[in-house]
Write a protein that holds these residues in place. Structure first.
Motif, PDB file in Angstrom:
ATOM      1  N   SER A 235       0.942  -1.358  -0.282  1.00 27.03           N
ATOM      2  CA  SER A 235       0.210   0.304  -0.132  1.00 27.03           C
ATOM      3  C   SER A 235       0.930   1.563   0.481  1.00 27.03           C
ATOM      4  N   TRP A 236       1.564   1.610   1.277  1.00 23.43           N
ATOM      5  CA  TRP A 236       2.312   2.425   0.843  1.00 23.43           C
ATOM      6  C   TRP A 236       3.976   2.622  -0.132  1.00 23.43           C
ATOM      7  N   ALA A 252       5.429  12.883  -1.936  1.00 26.46           N
ATOM      8  CA  ALA A 252       5.916  11.277  -1.629  1.00 26.46           C
ATOM      9  C   ALA A 252       6.871  11.409  -0.277  1.00 26.46           C
ATOM     10  N   GLN A 253       7.954  12.615  -0.064  1.00 28.76           N
ATOM     11  CA  GLN A 253       8.880  12.173   0.511  1.00 28.76           C
ATOM     12  C   GLN A 253       7.938  12.429   1.864  1.00 28.76           C
ATOM     13  N   ARG A 254       6.879  12.781   1.970  1.00 32.49           N
ATOM     14  CA  ARG A 254       6.467  12.739   3.635  1.00 32.49           C
ATOM     15  C   ARG A 254       6.058  11.752   3.829  1.00 32.49           C
ATOM     16  N   LEU A 255       5.311  10.860   2.799  1.00 31.68           N
ATOM     17  CA  LEU A 255       4.642   9.325   3.195  1.00 31.68           C
ATOM     18  C   LEU A 255       5.661   8.159   3.117  1.00 31.68           C
ATOM     19  N   PHE A 256       6.811   8.865   2.432  1.00 28.55           N
ATOM     20  CA  PHE A 256       8.281   7.523   2.900  1.00 28.55           C
ATOM     21  C   PHE A 256       8.475   7.784   4.534  1.00 28.55           C
ATOM     22  N   ASP A 257       8.915   9.309   4.742  1.00 26.53           N
ATOM     23  CA  ASP A 257       8.362   9.091   6.342  1.00 26.53           C
ATOM     24  C   ASP A 257       8.284   9.169   7.103  1.00 26.53           C
ATOM     25  N   LEU A 258       7.251   8.972   7.081  1.00 24.22           N
ATOM     26  CA  LEU A 258       5.401   8.392   7.485  1.00 24.22           C
ATOM     27  C   LEU A 258       5.266   6.799   7.827  1.00 24.22           C
ATOM     28  N   MET A 259       6.035   6.575   6.518  1.00 29.73           N
ATOM     29  CA  MET A 259       5.747   5.048   6.856  1.00 29.73           C
ATOM     30  C   MET A 259       6.513   4.192   8.087  1.00 29.73           C
ATOM     31  N   GLN A 260       7.687   5.256   7.817  1.00 30.70           N
ATOM     32  CA  GLN A 260       8.630   4.287   8.969  1.00 30.70           C
ATOM     33  C   GLN A 260       8.363   4.554  10.194  1.00 30.70           C
ATOM     34  N   VAL A 264       6.580   0.729   9.888  1.00 30.67           N
ATOM     35  CA  VAL A 264       6.566  -0.395   8.312  1.00 30.67           C
ATOM     36  C   VAL A 264       7.497   0.715   7.730  1.00 30.67           C
ATOM     37  N   GLU A 265       8.741  -0.473   7.392  1.00 30.65           N
ATOM     38  CA  GLU A 265      10.352  -0.751   7.337  1.00 30.65           C
ATOM     39  C   GLU A 265      10.172  -0.667   5.977  1.00 30.65           C
ATOM     40  N   PRO A 266      11.159   0.246   5.252  1.00 31.07           N
ATOM     41  CA  PRO A 266      11.278   0.392   3.974  1.00 31.07           C
ATOM     42  C   PRO A 266      11.442  -0.812   3.305  1.00 31.07           C
ATOM     43  N   ASP A 267      10.834  -1.054   2.166  1.00 33.45           N
ATOM     44  CA  ASP A 267      11.872  -2.943   1.203  1.00 33.45           C
ATOM     45  C   ASP A 267      12.761  -2.070   0.279  1.00 33.45           C
ATOM     46  N   ALA A 268      12.829  -2.933  -0.223  1.00 30.34           N
ATOM     47  CA  ALA A 268      13.787  -2.903  -1.910  1.00 30.34           C
ATOM     48  C   ALA A 268      13.256  -2.357  -2.561  1.00 30.34           C
ATOM     49  N   MET A 294      19.989   3.465   2.143  1.00 30.33           N
ATOM     50  CA  MET A 294      20.026   2.678   1.695  1.00 30.33           C
ATOM     51  C   MET A 294      20.456   1.466   2.811  1.00 30.33           C
ATOM     52  N   GLU A 295      21.401   1.360   2.451  1.00 31.37           N
ATOM     53  CA  GLU A 295      22.629   0.021   2.578  1.00 31.37           C
ATOM     54  C   GLU A 295      22.720   0.666   3.876  1.00 31.37           C
ATOM     55  N   MET A 296      22.869   2.137   4.661  1.00 30.92           N
ATOM     56  CA  MET A 296      23.388   1.784   6.353  1.00 30.92           C
ATOM     57  C   MET A 296      22.137   1.244   6.747  1.00 30.92           C
ATOM     58  N   CYS A 297      20.323   1.380   6.139  1.00 24.34           N
ATOM     59  CA  CYS A 297      19.049   0.722   6.637  1.00 24.34           C
ATOM     60  C   CYS A 297      19.206  -0.129   6.825  1.00 24.34           C
TER      61      CYS A 297
END
Length: 880
Positions: A235-236, A252-260, A264-268, A294-297
């Motif tokens: 969904s995210w 989009a960046q706001r949603l990316f921060d909100l999901m975390q 909800v951890e971002p996947d690949a 991405m690599e740091m996460c």
């Protein structure tokens, strides 16, 4: 112990069999006393599927449907169409009446084994179709990405009225809607889902959300997203991708921060969506930061991540960085795919690095892409652009299944290298192949011939492409002719082609305009510039930044800086080139204050100046005679912006010192430069010396110019006059005599002026249709008030003979034609003149006098700069 003897009873058989009983046969080939079903399944398990199908024909109708289904599944696993046809034929013989179960299995079998046509044939013959049947055929079309067919099957299914898709079939149909851009069908399905009580199904909701996001209906997608009980990573990802595709990067960046924040951890996939979007937008540095994050996460970049990054840098003309990323990808142990290799090859082509191109080619060969057309086409292009046509031809010959791009790449390579004959041979081979030439092929051939100067062959191809080739000419076909004629210096022919193009109803594109505008960027072509501008407006190209930039530049060079400023103010978006172009225009017209203000405004807007910006701004400070401010800008360029100065900046600095009379500082500046002496530098310094009457330093500059160009007759004459003024003996010339035996004559001055859509050319000393008596009387009356002695003791920089020797200069004749000639009924006209040589001091003073006496504006574009005379003053500040 006594022995005990037990009596024995002999039994005599009543009948002894004379013939022994035949032993049982337990061989593998003979069927045991098992059921037909078990035997057929056993054969399948032993890998003897063909024998099982053959045995099926002799088994009669006793075989169960489940066994037939088992045989069909075995055919699917074998992926053999031949066996599929056999089992289909056998089952048709066994089936006495239609069996929807088996028919559905057969539909799925043919679809999965690559025969969608047979699958559809069985499907259409079925009298009764259940959910599984529809799922099989729709799933088959979805696997083949036949999205429109999936949508049509959905409407067919709903038209039957007996079956409704379930939570597994709806996502496949919705996927087709999203990829096909059919938001209306998606909305219809959304309603069905709500009515059928499936709105709580996560997979279905995610699919609906994806349709709205892909089709740009972000408000609807947001409502679905916020109305879901549970939002998973899918969904995210759909929402983030939708906002990025819609250009709403901040959301989009706001949603990316909100999901975390919501755990909800971002996947690949999430990271790749962001990285891909930023790369496509040209924000490669931000994409790099995301990849590091991405690599740091703890999420390892996959081949898609690396491919997006490499492609982004390559598409944004950052080939070296793209190749560095490709190297890091290999070191990270990630195997490139075809897309990665294509991007890497494109990067090599961009920087023309043949060594790295060969390395990428070798990697492609090792990975099995040696004959792959996807990688082969850019390899041909890369080798061609690097001048390695033999290597390009080897790649071309290796590709067994050539497509039109393969042929076009090779033909274009030969044309660009000037081998039009070889290209034509290949062009004829292509016509005989299974891949006919398209419009790009024809355009490449036209471009190759006309760029080589063979206009006749180019025009023959242009006319034959529709007549004999059956290929309709497009805008690029006309552009090829226009660019070719301009390349050959034939501006009039290029303009005629442009007019003919419009008469044929072909709308020009941005490339057409960008080709034609520089050809008319002079002060006698103002009417043509306005015509092209109208064409731009009719073609709705005015909002394209590149076209607007070119219009700003052309109007400035045509003598109308106000139009340039108006276009600048009306642009919806501007880039650095826009700022630079207008700044250069202001400098050209002598508007130094406007140029400096524009530069400061540009910096406040956050635009980072480049080399071109600084060259123009230093020139503006030179016009303003603000030496210290110009020096500060030069220092800031190197220290604050880390831009290494080039020759243009050095010339601008010498001009900065020279205009203000700081000749010693200019000379010191030249002496401290890290570059070798250049003619332009010393010419600029010489001009300053002569304008400020310093003949000694002028003599030094002249001698340095002679060292650099000993055979330049103009410089020799100029230095000779300086020697005469300083009373230096001609025998003290330190340089050798010129290698040419015959001293060339003085340059002949020519001037052009436009009057009533006609260009008139005037030659020095040739009165033509002018009335000599009237002309001389007019000149004498004006010159009585223009006797100046400013330069009477200084050598004038004069490229042609004085009027006493060669006759009235061409610019005076053109000016007289405009003011007192037979075609000059206007009051206070604006006169526009182009001259091939530098205007002399006397004619310069004369033009100032005419502008004051007649109240007119005069533009003279000579070989050095643009002069704008108004009310007795020139924009050059009497320094040119």
């Amino acid at each position: 112990m006594e022995s005990v003897v037990l009596p024995c009873k002999t039994i005599i058989p009543s009948k002894i069999l004379e013939t022994p009983e035949k032993p049982k046969d337990y061989s593998r080939n003979a069927p045991p006393k098992l059921t037909n079903d078990a035997y057929l399944k056993r054969l399948c398990k032993l890998g003897r599927l063909s024998q099982a199908i053959s045995a099926l024909d002799s088994s009669g109708s006793t075989v169960r449907p489940s066994t037939l289904s088992y045989l069909i599944e075995s055919c699917i696993h074998s992926n053999s169409l031949e066996l599929c046809y056999k089992i289909h034929t056998s089952i048709k013989k066994l089936m006495k009446k239609p069996d929807p179960f088996l028919d559905t299995k057969l539909v799925g079998m043919f679809a999965k084994c690559g025969s969608l046509g047979n699958a559809f044939s069985i499907f259409e013959e079925m009298r009764q179709r259940n959910l599984y049947t529809w799922s099989a055929i729709i799933g088959a079309c979805a696997r083949e990405k036949m999205w429109s067919d999936v949508v049509e099957l959905f409407y067919w299914m709903m038209g039957d009225g007996d079956v409704v898709p379930d939570e597994f079939l709806f996502p496949k149909i919705l996927q087709a809607c999203g990829n096909h851009g059919d938001v209306e069908t998606g909305r219809l399905i959304h309603g069905i889902v709500i009515k059928s009580g499936m709105s709580s199904e996560l997979r279905v909701n995610n699919s609906i959300l994806s349709v709205y996001a892909k089709c740009g209906w972000l408000s609807s997608a947001k409502r679905v997203f916020e109305g879901m009980r549970v939002n998973d990573i899918v969904s995210w990802n759909s929402m983030i991708k939708g906002y990025h595709q819609g250009g709403k990067i901040s959301e989009a960046q706001r949603l990316f921060d909100l999901m975390q924040e919501e755990g909800v951890e971002p996947d690949a996939i999430t990271w790749n969506i962001l990285i891909s979007s930023y790369s496509q937008l040209g924000k490669c540095d931000l994409a790099m930061e995301l990849m590091s994050e991405m690599e740091m996460c703890g999420v390892k970049p996959d081949v898609f991540t690396w491919s997006c990054m490499i492609s982004g840098f390559a598409q944004n003309n950052r080939g070296l960085e793209a190749l560095q990323l490709f190297r890091e990808m290999l070191l990270a142990g990630v195997e490139p795919n075809g897309i990665t290799l294509v991007s890497a090859v494109s990067a090599c082509s961009l920087v023309k690095d043949i060594r790295k191109g060969k390395e990428v080619h070798l990697i492609a060969m090792k990975l099995g892409y040696g004959e792959d057309v996807l990688v082969g086409n850019p390899l041909i292009d890369m080798y061609s652009k690097c001048g390695k046509l033999e290597a390009a031809r080897e790649v071309f010959d290796m590709i067994s299944e050539k497509d039109v791009y393969t042929w076009n790449s090779m033909i274009a390579g030969y044309c660009q290298a000037g081998y039009c004959g070889v290209a034509h041979d290949l062009f004829e081979q292509m016509q005989e192949s299974d891949v006919p030439p398209n419009v790009i092929t024809w355009n490449s051939m036209i471009t190759g011939y006309i760029q080589k100067g063979d206009e006749d062959q180019a025009m023959d191809l242009f006319h034959n492409m529709e007549k004999n080739g059956g290929v309709k000419r497009d805008t690029a076909s006309w552009n090829a002719l226009i660019a070719g004629y301009l390349h050959n210096g034939q501006k009039d022919k290029a303009l005629r082609i442009f007019k003919k193009m419009q008469s044929f109803g072909v709308k020009p594109n941005s490339i057409t305009i960008l080709s034609i505008l520089p050809a008319i960027a002079n002060i006698v072509s103002m009417k043509k510039v306005k015509e092209i501008h109208c064409c731009v407006l009719r073609s709705s190209l005015e909002c394209e930044v590149s076209v607007a930039n070119s219009l700003i530049d052309t109007y400035a060079k045509s003598g109308n800086i106000n139009y340039s400023n108006a276009i600048f103010n009306g642009m919806p978006s501007i880039d650095l080139i826009t700022w630079n172009t207008l700044t250069t225009g202001y400098v050209l017209h002598g508007y130094f204050n406007e140029a400096i203000r524009l530069f400061e405004h540009m910096r406040k807007q956050g635009h980072k100046p480049n080399r071109s910006t600084f060259a123009s701004v230093i020139s503006a400070y030179a016009l303003a005679k603000k030496v210290e401010e110009g020096k500060c800008i030069f220092t800031a360029m190197t220290e604050e912006y880390q831009i290494l100065p080039s020759l243009d900046h050095y010339i601008a600095m010498v001009n900065l010192y020279g205009r203000s009379g700081k000749l010693d500082e200019a000379l010191d500046f030249i002496g401290g430069l890290p570059v070798e002496s250049d003619v332009s530098l010393w010419s600029t310094f010489l001009t300053a010396c002569l304008r400020h009457g310093n003949v000694e330093q002028a003599m030094h500059a002249g001698e340095r110019l002679l060292d650099l160009e000993p055979d330049n007759a103009f410089i020799r004459r100029l230095v000779s006059r300086i020697y005469d003024l300083c009373r230096v003996s001609k025998g003290s010339f330190k340089i050798r005599r010129p290698r040419i035996r015959k001293v060339p004559s003085e340059n002949i001055g020519r001037s052009w002026i436009e009057e009533k859509n006609t260009i008139h050319c005037f030659v020095t000393g040739d009165l033509g249709l002018m009335d000599g008596k009237r002309l001389n009387s007019w000149i004498e009356s004006l010159e009585q008030n223009t006797k100046e002695s400013r330069y009477h003791d200084v050598v004038n920089i004069q490229e042609e003979m004085k009027e006493e020797c060669g006759g009235i200069h061409s610019e005076k004749l053109a000016l007289a034609f405009a003011i007192i000639g037979p075609c000059s009924p206007r009051q206070s006209p604006t006169v526009r003149i182009v001259k091939n040589l530098r205007i002399c001091d006397e004619c310069h003073r004369f033009a100032k006098s005419v502008s004051a006496a007649h109240g007119c504006e005069i533009y003279v574009s000579d070989s050095t700069c643009l002069h704008h005379f108004k009310q007795g003053v020139c924009s050059c500040g009497d320094y040119w």
